[in-house]
Design an enzyme around this catalytic site. Structure first.
Site, PDB file in Angstrom:
ATOM      1  CE  LYS A 107     102.795  27.644 -26.348  1.00 48.77           C
ATOM      2  NZ  LYS A 107     103.071  26.969 -27.389  1.00 48.77           N
TER       3      LYS A 107
ATOM      4  CE  LYS B 148      99.630  19.957 -21.382  1.00 44.01           C
ATOM      5  NZ  LYS B 148      99.382  19.566 -22.574  1.00 44.01           N
TER       6      LYS B 148
ATOM      7  CE  LYS C 209     105.479  16.804 -27.159  1.00 44.60           C
ATOM      8  NZ  LYS C 209     105.284  18.027 -28.026  1.00 44.60           N
TER       9      LYS C 209
HETATM   10  P1  ATP Z   1     104.737  21.012 -25.133  1.00 42.37           P
HETATM   11  O1  ATP Z   1     105.071  21.171 -23.611  1.00 42.37           O
HETATM   12  O2  ATP Z   1     105.643  21.316 -26.053  1.00 42.37           O
HETATM   13  O3  ATP Z   1     103.365  21.969 -25.380  1.00 42.37           O
HETATM   14  P2  ATP Z   1     102.894  18.543 -24.561  1.00 42.37           P
HETATM   15  O4  ATP Z   1     103.721  17.560 -23.822  1.00 42.37           O
HETATM   16  O5  ATP Z   1     102.160  19.570 -23.555  1.00 42.37           O
HETATM   17  O6  ATP Z   1     104.047  19.618 -25.233  1.00 42.37           O
HETATM   18  P3  ATP Z   1     101.595  18.750 -27.142  1.00 42.37           P
HETATM   19  O7  ATP Z   1     102.571  18.783 -28.353  1.00 42.37           O
HETATM   20  O8  ATP Z   1     100.883  20.400 -26.720  1.00 42.37           O
HETATM   21  O9  ATP Z   1     102.351  18.221 -25.609  1.00 42.37           O
HETATM   22  O10 ATP Z   1     100.210  18.020 -27.170  1.00 42.37           O
HETATM   23  C1  ATP Z   1     100.518  16.730 -28.146  1.00 42.37           C
HETATM   24  C2  ATP Z   1      99.296  15.769 -27.776  1.00 42.37           C
HETATM   25  O11 ATP Z   1      99.261  15.238 -26.400  1.00 42.37           O
HETATM   26  C3  ATP Z   1      97.765  16.611 -27.624  1.00 42.37           C
HETATM   27  O12 ATP Z   1      96.875  15.835 -28.319  1.00 42.37           O
HETATM   28  C4  ATP Z   1      97.503  16.828 -26.069  1.00 42.37           C
HETATM   29  O13 ATP Z   1      96.171  16.818 -25.660  1.00 42.37           O
HETATM   30  C5  ATP Z   1      98.218  15.516 -25.699  1.00 42.37           C
HETATM   31  N1  ATP Z   1      98.779  15.652 -24.459  1.00 42.37           N
HETATM   32  C6  ATP Z   1     100.038  16.441 -23.970  1.00 42.37           C
HETATM   33  N2  ATP Z   1     100.236  16.309 -22.523  1.00 42.37           N
HETATM   34  C7  ATP Z   1      99.227  15.530 -22.173  1.00 42.37           C
HETATM   35  C8  ATP Z   1      98.772  15.113 -20.701  1.00 42.37           C
HETATM   36  N3  ATP Z   1      99.617  15.498 -19.817  1.00 42.37           N
HETATM   37  N4  ATP Z   1      97.792  14.499 -20.522  1.00 42.37           N
HETATM   38  C9  ATP Z   1      97.020  13.878 -21.667  1.00 42.37           C
HETATM   39  N5  ATP Z   1      97.260  14.384 -22.836  1.00 42.37           N
HETATM   40  C10 ATP Z   1      98.386  15.369 -23.185  1.00 42.37           C
END
Ligand code: ATP
Ligand code: LTN
Length: 334
Positions: free
Chosen positions: A114, A197, A200
């Site tokens: 980051k 991946k 969000k």
């Molecule tokens: P950001 O983009 O804000 O980092 P994110 O969507 O990647 O958000 P996180 O808030 O980092 O998600 O993760 C919240 C939970 O959702 C964690 O337990 C993470 O492992 C799970 N998660 C997030 N994205 C995925 C994905 N694409 N597949 C499976 N699990 C996910």
């Protein structure tokens, strides 16, 4: 017999969660809350480590909580609350920062990623100490298990190291938690870029299935998902990442095994398969979306539920914090 304790959380970093959060986290949490004493937080203090609009952050926090509940986290069974409502999180994070090595924190790969993305000037000290706050979240509750994605494994390892160090330096104050790493098969990829991946904070919207999107919009995104030119519905992560990703989503939401879905669509085109998947997604998300919107229609009631649970969390957290303050030698207020 008391149930083992479980802790997890998500940042309120968007208005809606995406299907990866649902399949990779919420479905597991929902299942695990039956057999564990579960605490789930919306980690709004963590969200402050990147720039936020204050009004939007408040709204995202409520929306994230509403989606936890809509997805089946029961606020009467699990302690579902907002991190900043329990002041002990910030307080313990301070104490833990005094037993964290500077070099140790600097080795966290998420920070390195980051900070190199944002540049030194835009990188806050809060981003650097993010994992210490996460350790405080976990350790305040004498947590046994922490279900997280593998990107968070290093942070849970740090949490264990800090707990062990504190315990041996000052006497036992913390349970040393174990990570429960979500299975690889539960990882969901971007529909337009199926080797990245789904996230969000993805840059483009077309590849993300949002929990709160209108069902017809999700169906359209599925119909437009990237596949390949082979034309057969077959799981092969290496050579067919797009189709494999869709199969994983299909299997997770329908509770079926991938081979049975492959059989069903053998000899049929991707169009049919995508239509079938769109139906599965709409059937699963439709009710979740309805429930979330209904909860958000009555923010006063939602806030009340969150306040009750913050009270429950606080009872546990304050006990740990008081013990820690004693152990490190802070003078008790008379
Ligand atoms: P950001 O983009 O804000 O980092 P994110 O969507 O990647 O958000 P996180 O808030 O980092 O998600 O993760 C919240 C939970 O959702 C964690 O337990 C993470 O492992 C799970 N998660 C997030 N994205 C995925 C994905 N694409 N597949 C499976 N699990 C996910
Ligand atoms: N860093 C985690 C969110 C998080 C968390 C926690 C997860 C904050 N505190 C405590 C488990 C336990 C993430 O980005 N997914």
């Amino acid at each position: 017999m008391t149930k083992p304790r479980l802790y997890s959380g998500m940042q309120p970093s968007a208005d809606s969660l995406q299907i990866g959060n649902y399949i990779g986290a919420l479905m597991q949490w929902r299942e695990m809350q039956q057999s564990y004493d579960a605490f789930f937080s919306v980690v709004d203090l963590h969200a402050l480590t990147v720039p936020n609009d204050p009004a939007e952050l408040r709204e995202k926090t409520r929306r994230t909580a509403a989606q936890y509940i809509a997805a089946g986290i029961e606020p009467s069974r699990s302690t579902l609350y907002v991190q900043s409502h329990v002041s002990a999180h910030a307080e313990l994070a301070w104490i833990l920062s005094t037993v964290t090595g500077f070099g140790e924190a600097g080795r966290m790969t998420q920070f390195k990623d980051k900070s190199s993305r944002y540049g030194t000037d835009a990188t806050s000290v809060g981003l650097f100490t993010y994992p210490v706050l996460m350790a405080a979240d976990i350790l305040l509750y004498q947590t046994d298990l922490v279900p997280v994605g593998d990107d968070q494994k290093q942070h849970v390892e740090l949490t264990r190291d800090l707990a062990e160090r504190f315990n041996s330096r000052y006497g036992k104050a913390f349970t040393v938690p174990m990570p429960v790493i979500q299975q690889d098969t539960a990882r969901i990829y971007d529909l337009q870029n199926p080797t990245a991946k789904m996230s969000k904070s993805a840059e483009t919207d077309a590849g993300v299935l949002w929990l709160l999107d209108d069902p017809s919009k999700s169906a359209k995104k599925i119909m437009r998902a990237v596949t390949d030119s082979e034309g057969s519905v077959r799981y092969d992560r290496q050579n067919k990442p797009g189709v494999s990703n869709l199969l994983v989503i299909y299997a997770a939401l329908s509770g079926r095994q991938i081979p049975s879905i492959e059989d069903e669509y053998a000899g049929r085109g991707y169009g049919d398969f995508k239509k079938g998947l769109a139906e599965v997604v709409v059937n699963e998300f439709g009710p979740v979306r309805e429930r979330a919107l209904a909860l958000l229609d009555d923010p006063a009631e939602l806030d009340r539920v969150l306040a009750v649970n913050a009270g429950k969390a606080e009872e546990v957290a304050n006990k740990t914090l008081a013990d820690v303050y004693d152990k490190v030698g802070l003078l008790r207020r008379a």
